[in-house]
Design an enzyme around this catalytic site. Structure first.
Site, PDB file in Angstrom:
ATOM      1  N   GLU A  29      58.081  40.349 125.330  1.00 54.00           N
ATOM      2  CA  GLU A  29      58.092  39.722 126.655  1.00 54.00           C
ATOM      3  C   GLU A  29      57.632  40.793 127.640  1.00 54.00           C
ATOM      4  OE1 GLU A  29      59.507  36.058 128.765  1.00 54.00           O
ATOM      5  OE2 GLU A  29      59.481  36.533 126.634  1.00 54.00           O
ATOM      6  N   CYS A  70      55.136  35.753 127.385  1.00 52.62           N
ATOM      7  CA  CYS A  70      55.829  35.883 126.094  1.00 52.62           C
ATOM      8  C   CYS A  70      54.826  36.164 124.972  1.00 52.62           C
ATOM      9  CB  CYS A  70      56.657  34.638 125.786  1.00 52.62           C
ATOM     10  SG  CYS A  70      55.698  33.114 125.748  1.00 52.62           S
TER      11      CYS A  70
END
Length: 364
Positions: A356, A322
């Site tokens: 992401e 992330c």
């Protein structure tokens, strides 16, 4: 809430793609696979502070730059179900003072399976009288066709009127997977993109031999979907509610080759290396596992140096990140022993700078 710049979605995503491509270039990454998000109503959870204003009550958020609060009556990035609940909940709350007094935050968790959990957070002790009023609220909402759970929270207090979870159903490669999602525990915020992440991970690991190890598996989001590609799967998790949800999900999805153990990555390393024994591992023969693939989905800080060393022991590494900056820090070490076979960008958070990403690494 201002309207979303939907007409700029493709342009903003292209910028992310260019940025991630540049970050991964020093590691000889192949061309990115890019997975788009719905352009609105994609976020399955949302949290709002509550503002009390001369008898009125409404959701607020804060501008990150100016710190100024602003009123939020609808929230285009959130699911349609959350928006409908926001619209219906506030008028019903205002009818009962015991439900609004000292209420400072409302959290929503919705599912593609049309269930929603509403958490009401208070600066006061919750009484039986509050519970009765909340139960009446639940009945009113159910008459409006909401499949709703209500949770009340205060300092050292949590009251569930019925249950504190909702069972999500995610379509992945033509199969529906059931995932129990627990209030106040981590869940993937963008369900549509989560399904694409699962499909990409399944595609990477297809035709794998041996077993899979996953560190910090949460409710089993990835390990349950990936189990089809491996002889056996071993997954670790430290949060008790997540372990309980994962065990339910394993049974509900008919997975018979996945074992969850409640321990940290550090403890697991000690157990695997025979440094110490753990009662929690009674009945589990670690030596029977031949884990040559490891899956990691670390927090924003990335993998610490010890875990990087642990991960390098495996022939194949599936890494979901992330934070591309900490991913690249880790890749500086990981690419000394492994090469990037596949790389992907998942647009979990449209209209923001958050990225992401995923990389599939094979030992050189």
């Amino acid at each position: 809430m201002q309207q979303l710049p939907i007409e700029k979605y493709s342009e903003l995503l292209t910028k992310k793609q260019q940025k991630l491509t540049a970050l991964l270039a020093p590691f000889n990454a192949p061309e990115l696979s890019v997975f788009v998000s719905p352009v609105q109503n994609y976020r399955m959870r949302a949290e709002f502070r509550v503002w009390h204003d001369k008898g009125d009550l409404y959701h607020i958020m804060f501008n990150q730059q100016t710190k100024q609060r602003y009123r939020v009556d609808c929230f285009p990035i959130a699911s349609l179900l959350i928006n409908r609940m926001m619209e219906n909940l506030i008028p019903l709350l205002k009818e009962q003072e015991i439900l609004t007094k000292k209420l400072f935050q409302i959290d929503y968790l919705s599912t593609l399976s049309n269930k929603i959990i509403v958490s009401l957070l208070y600066h006061k002790t919750l009484t039986e009288e509050w519970q009765a009023a909340a139960q009446a609220l639940k009945v009113r909402l159910e008459k409006l066709d909401f499949d709703v759970q209500i949770v009340g929270r205060a300092t050292k207090q949590k009251i569930c009127l019925e249950r504190d979870y909702a069972d999500e159903v995610l379509p992945v490669n033509g199969r529906n997977y059931v995932y129990r999602q627990i209030e106040n525990s981590f869940t993937q915020p963008n369900a549509a993109v989560n399904c694409k992440m699962l499909e990409w991970a399944i595609g990477c690991t297809k035709n794998s031999s041996g077993d899979l190890l996953e560190l910090y598996c949460g409710n089993g989001n990835f390990s349950i979907a990936l189990a089809q590609n491996f002889r056996k799967v071993l997954a670790t998790e430290i949060a008790k509610p997540s372990v309980a949800a994962a065990q339910f999900n394993i049974a509900e999805n008919g997975i018979d080759n996945l074992q969850i153990i409640r321990m940290s990555a550090e403890e697991f390393t000690q157990a695997m290396n025979g440094v110490r024994e753990f009662n929690r591992l009674k009945g589990i023969d670690l030596k029977s596992y031949e884990c040559n693939t490891i899956f990691v989905d670390p927090p924003r800080a990335g993998l610490d140096p010890d875990t990087v060393k642990l991960v390098q022991n495996y022939d194949r590494i599936l890494y979901i990140s992330c934070n591309p900056n900490t991913l690249c820090n880790n890749l500086t070490e990981l690419t000394k022993t492994h090469r990037i076979e596949k790389a992907a960008l998942f647009d979990q958070f449209p209209y923001t700078d958050h990225m992401e990403s995923g990389v599939w690494l094979i030992r050189k």
